[in-house]
Design a protein around this motif. Structure first.
Motif, PDB file in Angstrom:
ATOM      1  N   ALA A  45       7.034   5.171   3.204  1.00 44.04           N
ATOM      2  CA  ALA A  45       7.201   4.110   2.208  1.00 44.04           C
ATOM      3  C   ALA A  45       6.104   3.059   2.303  1.00 44.04           C
ATOM      4  O   ALA A  45       6.369   1.857   2.305  1.00 44.04           O
ATOM      5  CB  ALA A  45       8.574   3.466   2.357  1.00 44.04           C
ATOM      6  N   ILE A  46       4.849   3.510   2.388  1.00 44.14           N
ATOM      7  CA  ILE A  46       3.698   2.619   2.400  1.00 44.14           C
ATOM      8  C   ILE A  46       2.695   3.132   1.378  1.00 44.14           C
ATOM      9  O   ILE A  46       2.469   4.341   1.267  1.00 44.14           O
ATOM     10  CB  ILE A  46       3.042   2.539   3.795  1.00 44.14           C
ATOM     11  N   THR A  47       2.090   2.219   0.635  1.00 43.41           N
ATOM     12  CA  THR A  47       1.106   2.567  -0.389  1.00 43.41           C
ATOM     13  C   THR A  47      -0.204   1.850  -0.092  1.00 43.41           C
ATOM     14  O   THR A  47      -0.207   0.679   0.295  1.00 43.41           O
ATOM     15  CB  THR A  47       1.611   2.167  -1.782  1.00 43.41           C
ATOM     16  N   ALA A  48      -1.323   2.567  -0.282  1.00 41.98           N
ATOM     17  CA  ALA A  48      -2.649   1.983  -0.094  1.00 41.98           C
ATOM     18  C   ALA A  48      -3.175   1.461  -1.426  1.00 41.98           C
ATOM     19  O   ALA A  48      -2.967   2.075  -2.477  1.00 41.98           O
ATOM     20  CB  ALA A  48      -3.610   3.008   0.481  1.00 41.98           C
ATOM     21  N   MET A  49      -3.872   0.309  -1.375  1.00 37.12           N
ATOM     22  CA  MET A  49      -4.490  -0.276  -2.555  1.00 37.12           C
ATOM     23  C   MET A  49      -5.899  -0.716  -2.185  1.00 37.12           C
ATOM     24  O   MET A  49      -6.079  -1.451  -1.211  1.00 37.12           O
ATOM     25  CB  MET A  49      -3.709  -1.505  -3.040  1.00 37.12           C
ATOM     26  N   ALA A  50      -6.896  -0.271  -2.933  1.00 39.13           N
ATOM     27  CA  ALA A  50      -8.269  -0.725  -2.716  1.00 39.13           C
ATOM     28  C   ALA A  50      -8.437  -2.063  -3.413  1.00 39.13           C
ATOM     29  O   ALA A  50      -8.376  -2.145  -4.636  1.00 39.13           O
ATOM     30  CB  ALA A  50      -9.262   0.295  -3.261  1.00 39.13           C
ATOM     31  N   SER A  51      -8.641  -3.125  -2.639  1.00 41.48           N
ATOM     32  CA  SER A  51      -8.648  -4.465  -3.225  1.00 41.48           C
ATOM     33  C   SER A  51     -10.051  -5.026  -3.419  1.00 41.48           C
ATOM     34  O   SER A  51     -10.210  -6.173  -3.808  1.00 41.48           O
ATOM     35  CB  SER A  51      -7.824  -5.419  -2.357  1.00 41.48           C
ATOM     36  N   GLY A  52     -11.077  -4.215  -3.169  1.00 46.70           N
ATOM     37  CA  GLY A  52     -12.440  -4.664  -3.425  1.00 46.70           C
ATOM     38  C   GLY A  52     -13.183  -5.062  -2.170  1.00 46.70           C
ATOM     39  O   GLY A  52     -12.598  -5.432  -1.155  1.00 46.70           O
ATOM     40  N   PHE A  53     -14.516  -4.959  -2.222  1.00 47.80           N
ATOM     41  CA  PHE A  53     -15.401  -5.333  -1.125  1.00 47.80           C
ATOM     42  C   PHE A  53     -15.082  -4.561   0.158  1.00 47.80           C
ATOM     43  O   PHE A  53     -15.287  -5.051   1.259  1.00 47.80           O
ATOM     44  CB  PHE A  53     -15.356  -6.843  -0.863  1.00 47.80           C
ATOM     45  N   GLY A  54     -14.551  -3.343   0.000  1.00 46.30           N
ATOM     46  CA  GLY A  54     -14.265  -2.502   1.154  1.00 46.30           C
ATOM     47  C   GLY A  54     -12.912  -2.719   1.790  1.00 46.30           C
ATOM     48  O   GLY A  54     -12.563  -1.997   2.721  1.00 46.30           O
ATOM     49  N   ALA A  55     -12.136  -3.663   1.318  1.00 41.24           N
ATOM     50  CA  ALA A  55     -10.801  -3.889   1.879  1.00 41.24           C
ATOM     51  C   ALA A  55      -9.805  -2.926   1.238  1.00 41.24           C
ATOM     52  O   ALA A  55      -9.737  -2.814   0.014  1.00 41.24           O
ATOM     53  CB  ALA A  55     -10.353  -5.323   1.652  1.00 41.24           C
ATOM     54  N   VAL A  56      -9.050  -2.214   2.086  1.00 39.62           N
ATOM     55  CA  VAL A  56      -7.963  -1.364   1.613  1.00 39.62           C
ATOM     56  C   VAL A  56      -6.674  -1.910   2.203  1.00 39.62           C
ATOM     57  O   VAL A  56      -6.526  -1.986   3.428  1.00 39.62           O
ATOM     58  CB  VAL A  56      -8.162   0.107   2.030  1.00 39.62           C
ATOM     59  N   ASP A  57      -5.761  -2.322   1.341  1.00 39.86           N
ATOM     60  CA  ASP A  57      -4.499  -2.915   1.762  1.00 39.86           C
ATOM     61  C   ASP A  57      -3.412  -1.851   1.787  1.00 39.86           C
ATOM     62  O   ASP A  57      -3.261  -1.079   0.829  1.00 39.86           O
ATOM     63  CB  ASP A  57      -4.082  -4.038   0.811  1.00 39.86           C
ATOM     64  N   PHE A  58      -2.637  -1.835   2.865  1.00 41.08           N
ATOM     65  CA  PHE A  58      -1.518  -0.905   3.007  1.00 41.08           C
ATOM     66  C   PHE A  58      -0.234  -1.730   3.022  1.00 41.08           C
ATOM     67  O   PHE A  58      -0.009  -2.521   3.945  1.00 41.08           O
ATOM     68  CB  PHE A  58      -1.654  -0.092   4.291  1.00 41.08           C
ATOM     69  N   VAL A  59       0.575  -1.565   1.990  1.00 39.84           N
ATOM     70  CA  VAL A  59       1.750  -2.415   1.808  1.00 39.84           C
ATOM     71  C   VAL A  59       2.988  -1.553   1.603  1.00 39.84           C
ATOM     72  O   VAL A  59       2.898  -0.351   1.340  1.00 39.84           O
ATOM     73  CB  VAL A  59       1.572  -3.358   0.604  1.00 39.84           C
ATOM     74  N   GLN A  60       4.128  -2.189   1.725  1.00 34.97           N
ATOM     75  CA  GLN A  60       5.381  -1.485   1.496  1.00 34.97           C
ATOM     76  C   GLN A  60       5.432  -0.995   0.052  1.00 34.97           C
ATOM     77  O   GLN A  60       5.155  -1.754  -0.884  1.00 34.97           O
ATOM     78  CB  GLN A  60       6.554  -2.426   1.788  1.00 34.97           C
ATOM     79  N   THR A  61       5.742   0.256  -0.152  1.00 34.56           N
ATOM     80  CA  THR A  61       5.787   0.825  -1.496  1.00 34.56           C
ATOM     81  C   THR A  61       6.724   0.012  -2.391  1.00 34.56           C
ATOM     82  O   THR A  61       7.852  -0.303  -2.011  1.00 34.56           O
ATOM     83  CB  THR A  61       6.253   2.288  -1.447  1.00 34.56           C
ATOM     84  N   GLY A  62       6.208  -0.340  -3.559  1.00 35.41           N
ATOM     85  CA  GLY A  62       6.991  -1.138  -4.502  1.00 35.41           C
ATOM     86  C   GLY A  62       6.753  -2.626  -4.378  1.00 35.41           C
ATOM     87  O   GLY A  62       7.184  -3.393  -5.250  1.00 35.41           O
ATOM     88  N   ILE A  63       6.075  -3.057  -3.322  1.00 35.31           N
ATOM     89  CA  ILE A  63       5.750  -4.475  -3.148  1.00 35.31           C
ATOM     90  C   ILE A  63       4.277  -4.663  -3.486  1.00 35.31           C
ATOM     91  O   ILE A  63       3.395  -4.178  -2.784  1.00 35.31           O
ATOM     92  CB  ILE A  63       6.034  -4.955  -1.708  1.00 35.31           C
ATOM     93  N   HIS A  64       4.023  -5.335  -4.588  1.00 34.03           N
ATOM     94  CA  HIS A  64       2.659  -5.560  -5.057  1.00 34.03           C
ATOM     95  C   HIS A  64       2.652  -6.874  -5.838  1.00 34.03           C
ATOM     96  O   HIS A  64       3.684  -7.558  -5.935  1.00 34.03           O
ATOM     97  CB  HIS A  64       2.178  -4.390  -5.917  1.00 34.03           C
ATOM     98  N   LYS A  65       1.502  -7.227  -6.375  1.00 32.03           N
ATOM     99  CA  LYS A  65       1.388  -8.519  -7.053  1.00 32.03           C
ATOM    100  C   LYS A  65       2.358  -8.637  -8.225  1.00 32.03           C
ATOM    101  O   LYS A  65       2.944  -9.704  -8.454  1.00 32.03           O
ATOM    102  CB  LYS A  65      -0.048  -8.744  -7.519  1.00 32.03           C
TER     103      LYS A  65
END
Length: 282
Positions: free
Chosen positions: A182-202
Motif C-alpha cells: 500500500a505504497i505509491t511512488a510519485m516523481a515530484s521533480g528535480f530527481g525527487a521520488v516520493d513514496f507515500v501511502q496509497t491514496g494519500i496525495h495532494k
C-alpha cells in the motif's frame, strides 16, 4: 464558476529556477486574493520546516497541504498528519535493500524526524534551497548506520529518494509496477521520488480541506509540474500544468501556464484577478 481557492505546487511551479519567488509581488497578489475572498493554498511535497521558512510571517494568511497531502495546516492551525504504519515502512525498505537505499540517497520522514543512512553518497545535490532552508532541511535529518535502527514509535508519512533528475520517472514507474503493498511512488521533480501511502496525495489532502471550508472542486484553480501533482490537476475545476512540465503531466491539465522561470503562476492568477476587477467595474 467563480474561483474560491488557488492551490499551487512549489518547486518547478511557483518557485523559479533558483527556488525563489518574488515576495513583494506575492504580498500584492495576496492582498488582491484577500479582497476577492480567494484562499491561497501551498500544495507541496515539502514539510513545514522548509515551507515555514519560505512563507515566514504569512502562516496565518495562507493554507498548506504539505507532505504530499499527508498534512493539512489552515491559517497556522495544524489539522492533521496522516501517517503510515511502521510495517509499511519496513516493506518499502526490504523491497530495495540498504545498498540501493544508500545509493539513491533515501530519506525516511516522520512528523518528528527524518532519517538517512550514513553511507548515502550525497554528491552534487540540486541547489533548490537557499542557505536558511537548506540548514533547516539537513538539520532535521538523523543519520543511521542501518535503517534497522529506525524508531518504531514515530509517525512516518513518506520516504524520498534523491535520484538523478533524468531517472525519476523510471524509478517511479518501476516501483509502481513491481511493489506489492500500500505504497505509491510519485516523481515530484528535480530527481525527487516520493513514496507515500496509497491514496494519500495532494488531492486527498485538498479534498479534506474542501470539506472543512465548503468550497467545491469546481471552484479550485490548481498549478503543478510533477507526477505528484497529477491527482491535484485532475481534481481542480481549473487546472494548469506548467510549460516546463513533462507531457505526461500536461495530459492531466485543462490549461498550460507559462514556464516557472517566467513566474507563470503569477501571470495566470494576476490575469484572472484583472478580469474579476473589470467585471466588478462594469
Amino acid at each position: 464558476m467563480t474561483i474560491k481557492l488557488i492551490a499551487v505546487d512549489m518547486d518547478g511551479t511557483f518557485l523559479d529556477e533558483n527556488g525563489k519567488y518574488d515576495r513583494d509581488r506575492f504580498l500584492r497578489l495576496l492582498e488582491r486574493l484577500d479582497r476577492e475572498g480567494i484562499r491561497f493554498v501551498v500544495a507541496s511535497g515539502n514539510n513545514m520546516s522548509r515551507l515555514g521558512i519560505m512563507f515566514e510571517g504569512l502562516l496565518d494568511r495562507i493554507d498548506f497541504v504539505a507532505d504530499n497531502g499527508a498534512s493539512l495546516i489552515l491559517r497556522g492551525q495544524h489539522q492533521f498528519t496522516r501517517s503510515m504504519s511502521f510495517e509499511q515502512v519496513q516493506d518499502f525498505l526490504e523491497f530495495y535493500g540498504e545498498e540501493t537505499l544508500a545509493a539513491n540517497r533515501t530519506i525516511v520522514s516522520s512528523t518528528e524526524h527524518s532519517f538517512m543512512l550514513k553511507s548515502s553518497d550525497l554528491g552534487q545535490m540540486p541547489a533548490m534551497m537557499d542557505a536558511k532552508e537548506a540548514q533547516a532541511f539537513w538539520s532535521h535529518i538523523q543519520y543511521l548506520d542501518t535503517f534497522q535502527q529506525l524508531p518504531q514509535d514515530e509517525n512516518y508519512y513518506e520516504m524520498v529518494m534523491l535520484v538523478e533528475p533524468e531517472n525519476g520517472r523510471a524509478v517511479m514507474e518501476d516501483f509502481n509496477s513491481k511493489f506489492k503493498g500500500a505504497i505509491t511512488a510519485m516523481a515530484s521533480g528535480f530527481g525527487a521520488v516520493d513514496f507515500v501511502q496509497t491514496g494519500i496525495h495532494k488531492a486527498w489532502g485538498l479534498q479534506e480541506m474542501l470539506k472543512l471550508t465548503g468550497i467545491t472542486a469546481e471552484q479550485v484553480m490548481a498549478f503543478g509540474d510533477g507526477g505528484n501533482d497529477i491527482e491535484l490537476l485532475d481534481l481542480a475545476g481549473q487546472s494548469y500544468a506548467m510549460e516546463n512540465a513533462e507531457d505526461f503531466v500536461k495530459a492531466h491539465a485543462k490549461n498550460i501556464a507559462p514556464d516557472h522561470r517566467q513566474a507563470g503562476v503569477f501571470q495566470v492568477v494576476e490575469t484572472y484577478l484583472d478580469s474579476l476587477e473589470r467585471d466588478n467595474d462594469d
